[in-house]
Design a protein around this motif. Structure first.
Motif: not given
Length: 61
Positions: A28-36, A38-45
């Protein structure tokens, strides 16, 4: 607005531990880290594309 303090966080963590068990917590922690991430990279784009779109809109007007 929501006064989430340390006691509330501990209660939430205990409930999560009871529901998912100790074995699932790393997944669960790994999935949450990946989601965060991905969100950061999408917001930077989006931030990088924003100035280009403004210039294109100004040229069209």
């Amino acid at each position: 607005m929501f006064g989430i303090g340390m006691p509330e966080l501990i209660i939430i963590l205990v409930i999560i531990l009871i529901i998912f068990g100790v074995g699932k917590l790393p997944e669960i922690g790994g999935g949450m880290g990946k989601a965060i991430r991905n969100f950061k990279s999408a917001s930077k784009e989006v931030e990088e594309d924003a100035p280009e779109k403004k210039i294109e809109e100004e040229k069209k007007a």
